[in-house]
Design a protein around this motif. Structure first.
Motif, PDB file in Angstrom:
ATOM      1  N   LEU A 231      67.936  17.579  26.308  1.00 35.65           N
ATOM      2  CA  LEU A 231      67.317  18.556  27.211  1.00 35.65           C
ATOM      3  C   LEU A 231      66.017  19.102  26.634  1.00 35.65           C
ATOM      4  O   LEU A 231      65.030  19.285  27.354  1.00 35.65           O
ATOM      5  CB  LEU A 231      68.291  19.698  27.489  1.00 35.65           C
ATOM      6  CG  LEU A 231      69.542  19.326  28.302  1.00 35.65           C
ATOM      7  CD1 LEU A 231      70.475  20.528  28.417  1.00 35.65           C
ATOM      8  CD2 LEU A 231      69.164  18.804  29.685  1.00 35.65           C
ATOM      9  N   ILE A 232      66.008  19.340  25.329  1.00 38.86           N
ATOM     10  CA  ILE A 232      64.769  19.804  24.688  1.00 38.86           C
ATOM     11  C   ILE A 232      63.707  18.718  24.747  1.00 38.86           C
ATOM     12  O   ILE A 232      62.516  19.001  24.965  1.00 38.86           O
ATOM     13  CB  ILE A 232      65.052  20.219  23.229  1.00 38.86           C
ATOM     14  CG1 ILE A 232      65.947  21.465  23.207  1.00 38.86           C
ATOM     15  CG2 ILE A 232      63.754  20.480  22.467  1.00 38.86           C
ATOM     16  CD1 ILE A 232      66.461  21.829  21.827  1.00 38.86           C
ATOM     17  N   ALA A 233      64.122  17.466  24.577  1.00 40.94           N
ATOM     18  CA  ALA A 233      63.164  16.349  24.631  1.00 40.94           C
ATOM     19  C   ALA A 233      62.479  16.278  25.985  1.00 40.94           C
ATOM     20  O   ALA A 233      61.295  15.898  26.074  1.00 40.94           O
ATOM     21  CB  ALA A 233      63.881  15.031  24.333  1.00 40.94           C
ATOM     22  N   LEU A 234      63.195  16.631  27.039  1.00 39.45           N
ATOM     23  CA  LEU A 234      62.597  16.589  28.380  1.00 39.45           C
ATOM     24  C   LEU A 234      61.412  17.538  28.512  1.00 39.45           C
ATOM     25  O   LEU A 234      60.595  17.393  29.431  1.00 39.45           O
ATOM     26  CB  LEU A 234      63.647  16.927  29.440  1.00 39.45           C
ATOM     27  CG  LEU A 234      64.736  15.878  29.682  1.00 39.45           C
ATOM     28  CD1 LEU A 234      65.733  16.388  30.713  1.00 39.45           C
ATOM     29  CD2 LEU A 234      64.137  14.555  30.146  1.00 39.45           C
ATOM     30  N   LEU A 235      61.310  18.519  27.611  1.00 33.09           N
ATOM     31  CA  LEU A 235      60.200  19.472  27.653  1.00 33.09           C
ATOM     32  C   LEU A 235      58.926  18.910  27.029  1.00 33.09           C
ATOM     33  O   LEU A 235      57.879  19.555  27.080  1.00 33.09           O
ATOM     34  CB  LEU A 235      60.587  20.767  26.932  1.00 33.09           C
ATOM     35  CG  LEU A 235      61.816  21.511  27.489  1.00 33.09           C
ATOM     36  CD1 LEU A 235      62.127  22.727  26.621  1.00 33.09           C
ATOM     37  CD2 LEU A 235      61.577  21.924  28.934  1.00 33.09           C
ATOM     38  N   ALA A 236      59.019  17.722  26.433  1.00 32.16           N
ATOM     39  CA  ALA A 236      57.841  17.107  25.801  1.00 32.16           C
ATOM     40  C   ALA A 236      56.732  16.942  26.837  1.00 32.16           C
ATOM     41  O   ALA A 236      56.984  16.526  27.974  1.00 32.16           O
ATOM     42  CB  ALA A 236      58.199  15.763  25.190  1.00 32.16           C
ATOM     43  N   PRO A 237      55.494  17.286  26.474  1.00 29.50           N
ATOM     44  CA  PRO A 237      54.380  17.229  27.440  1.00 29.50           C
ATOM     45  C   PRO A 237      53.906  15.800  27.707  1.00 29.50           C
ATOM     46  O   PRO A 237      52.778  15.427  27.381  1.00 29.50           O
ATOM     47  CB  PRO A 237      53.304  18.064  26.754  1.00 29.50           C
ATOM     48  CG  PRO A 237      53.577  17.892  25.287  1.00 29.50           C
ATOM     49  CD  PRO A 237      55.075  17.797  25.157  1.00 29.50           C
ATOM     50  N   VAL A 238      54.772  14.995  28.300  1.00 30.17           N
ATOM     51  CA  VAL A 238      54.427  13.611  28.628  1.00 30.17           C
ATOM     52  C   VAL A 238      53.728  13.584  29.982  1.00 30.17           C
ATOM     53  O   VAL A 238      54.228  14.160  30.948  1.00 30.17           O
ATOM     54  CB  VAL A 238      55.692  12.730  28.674  1.00 30.17           C
ATOM     55  CG1 VAL A 238      55.349  11.312  29.082  1.00 30.17           C
ATOM     56  CG2 VAL A 238      56.385  12.736  27.310  1.00 30.17           C
ATOM     57  N   PRO A 239      52.556  12.940  30.085  1.00 34.64           N
ATOM     58  CA  PRO A 239      51.866  12.863  31.387  1.00 34.64           C
ATOM     59  C   PRO A 239      52.751  12.253  32.467  1.00 34.64           C
ATOM     60  O   PRO A 239      53.582  11.379  32.190  1.00 34.64           O
ATOM     61  CB  PRO A 239      50.664  11.956  31.080  1.00 34.64           C
ATOM     62  CG  PRO A 239      50.453  12.089  29.607  1.00 34.64           C
ATOM     63  CD  PRO A 239      51.808  12.280  29.010  1.00 34.64           C
ATOM     64  N   ASP A 240      52.570  12.728  33.686  1.00 39.29           N
ATOM     65  CA  ASP A 240      53.429  12.275  34.791  1.00 39.29           C
ATOM     66  C   ASP A 240      53.376  10.770  34.991  1.00 39.29           C
ATOM     67  O   ASP A 240      54.392  10.145  35.332  1.00 39.29           O
ATOM     68  CB  ASP A 240      53.019  12.980  36.094  1.00 39.29           C
ATOM     69  CG  ASP A 240      53.408  14.457  36.096  1.00 39.29           C
ATOM     70  OD1 ASP A 240      54.294  14.820  35.298  1.00 39.29           O
ATOM     71  OD2 ASP A 240      52.822  15.225  36.872  1.00 39.29           O
ATOM     72  N   ASN A 241      52.200  10.154  34.796  1.00 36.91           N
ATOM     73  CA  ASN A 241      52.111   8.712  35.035  1.00 36.91           C
ATOM     74  C   ASN A 241      52.823   7.897  33.956  1.00 36.91           C
ATOM     75  O   ASN A 241      52.997   6.692  34.097  1.00 36.91           O
ATOM     76  CB  ASN A 241      50.646   8.272  35.116  1.00 36.91           C
ATOM     77  CG  ASN A 241      49.921   8.384  33.787  1.00 36.91           C
ATOM     78  OD1 ASN A 241      50.118   9.358  33.065  1.00 36.91           O
ATOM     79  ND2 ASN A 241      49.085   7.426  33.478  1.00 36.91           N
ATOM     80  N   ASN A 242      53.236   8.574  32.869  1.00 35.15           N
ATOM     81  CA  ASN A 242      53.985   7.892  31.827  1.00 35.15           C
ATOM     82  C   ASN A 242      55.465   8.241  31.847  1.00 35.15           C
ATOM     83  O   ASN A 242      56.235   7.749  31.028  1.00 35.15           O
ATOM     84  CB  ASN A 242      53.417   8.238  30.441  1.00 35.15           C
ATOM     85  CG  ASN A 242      52.071   7.569  30.203  1.00 35.15           C
ATOM     86  OD1 ASN A 242      51.701   6.659  30.931  1.00 35.15           O
ATOM     87  ND2 ASN A 242      51.341   8.028  29.214  1.00 35.15           N
TER      88      ASN A 242
END
Length: 332
Positions: free
Chosen positions: A18-29
């Motif tokens: 759940l914490i990993a889901l907060l990573a600022p990964v761009p939407d297209n990735n």
């Protein structure tokens, strides 16, 4: 209220995901490929569970199924939660890997080339592997490509293992490998590997290796070109990263998992495969020799630390304070 220590272990795996889901990964990735795969496979596992009494030729399969579920439903629920958590963690890792060149431009390759060439081996390590194992390049390609099935198969095996302690231990190892090694550390040590160093850095010293691979392992060149071409339009296979080697990290994790099964044959198979993956990572130009030299010890260290954590949790119970109920006032 008290909660078993082993359940804290499950909650740890879920919390990491759940914490990993907060990573600022761009939407297209960001994608859902691995989560969708989990959802597609779930009915298969459910059907197998439902058919177990029939396969075992139990005279009362329905009654046996009901009894099994009553006795084991918490483990079934936790296994499903862990299974989904691993898929979520793997999805985040994939997104971070795709994002590396847009956050941290590739820069470490010249240093890694010199580290391999001048400090550790005195030459490019691929020359050594091709001199020793050039006759087996086709077999190395096959075993290296099979890593993807080993990778996913290991995650599924871990998720549905009956040994709760080992299941939690290795789930944490997999999450560390994906998120810390393949995510954070790969971002900090952004590199492309020998097979792409000419494309990104203009270093032509690996042209002979590329010529050999074009002749003996053309699929490597095809995948290399596809990865470069899809950098701006990420696909499932997209993502370029050399240091540290996740191929080596996962194969070492698989070897450790097989070793825990208590079979000498499985142990030998696991470590032999890990050795082939390390050699193959160099032989096929995907990694510098130092990439695996970094990832393998870190995985072994985390495997040991996770074991200590799970050992500490086992047999313990933790008190959780629940809020006291609000007393109802008498009407008056």
């Amino acid at each position: 209220m008290k909660i078993r220590g082993i359940n804290i272990g499950y909650l740890t795996v879920v919390a990491v995901a759940l914490i990993a889901l907060l990573a600022p990964v761009p939407d297209n990735n960001r994608g859902n490929a691995f989560i969708n795969l989990v959802l597609l496979l779930t009915p298969v596992f459910a059907i197998f569970f439902l058919l177990r009494p029939v396969i075992a030729r139990n005279p009362n399969p329905v009654s046996q199924l009901a009894a099994d579920f009553r006795a084991h439903w918490p483990k079934v629920v936790w296994a499903g939660a862990l299974y989904l958590s691993l898929a979520m963690s793997l999805e985040v890792f994939s997104g971070i890997k795709k994002s590396i060149p847009f956050v941290m431009p590739f820069y470490l390759d010249p240093f890694l080339v010199e580290l391999d060439r001048k400090i550790f081996f005195g030459t490019d390590p691929w020359r050594i592997t091709h001199a020793l194992f050039g006759w087996a390049t086709g077999q190395i390609v096959w075993l290296y490509n099979a890593w993807h099935m080993v990778h996913i198969g290991l995650a599924v095996w871990v998720a549905f293992s009956f040994n709760e302690a080992q299941k939690i231990r290795f789930a944490l190892v997999l999450q560390f490998t994906w998120l810390f090694l393949g995510g954070g550390l790969a971002m900090l040590m952004a590199s492309v590997g020998p097979v792409m160093v000419g494309d990104f850095f203009g270093d032509r010293s690996f042209d002979l290796m590329l010529a050999v691979l074009s002749d003996q392992a053309p699929s490597v060149i095809l995948v290399k070109d596809t990865l470069i071409d899809t950098m701006d339009n990420p696909l499932l296979i997209s993502g370029i990263s050399a240091m540290p080697s996740i191929h080596v990290a996962i194969s070492v994790a698989a070897a450790l998992w097989l070793q825990q099964q208590g079979s000498r044959v499985l142990t030998v198979i696991g470590w032999a495969y890990a050795a082939v993956i390390y050699i193959g990572s160099i032989h096929l130009g995907w990694h510098y020799a130092t990439d695996g030299m970094v990832s393998a010890p870190l995985v072994i260290l985390v495997w040991w630390l996770a074991g200590k954590y799970v050992d500490w949790l086992q047999g313990r119970e933790f008190a959780i304070a629940l809020p006291a109920p609000v007393a109802e006032q008498e009407p008056g």
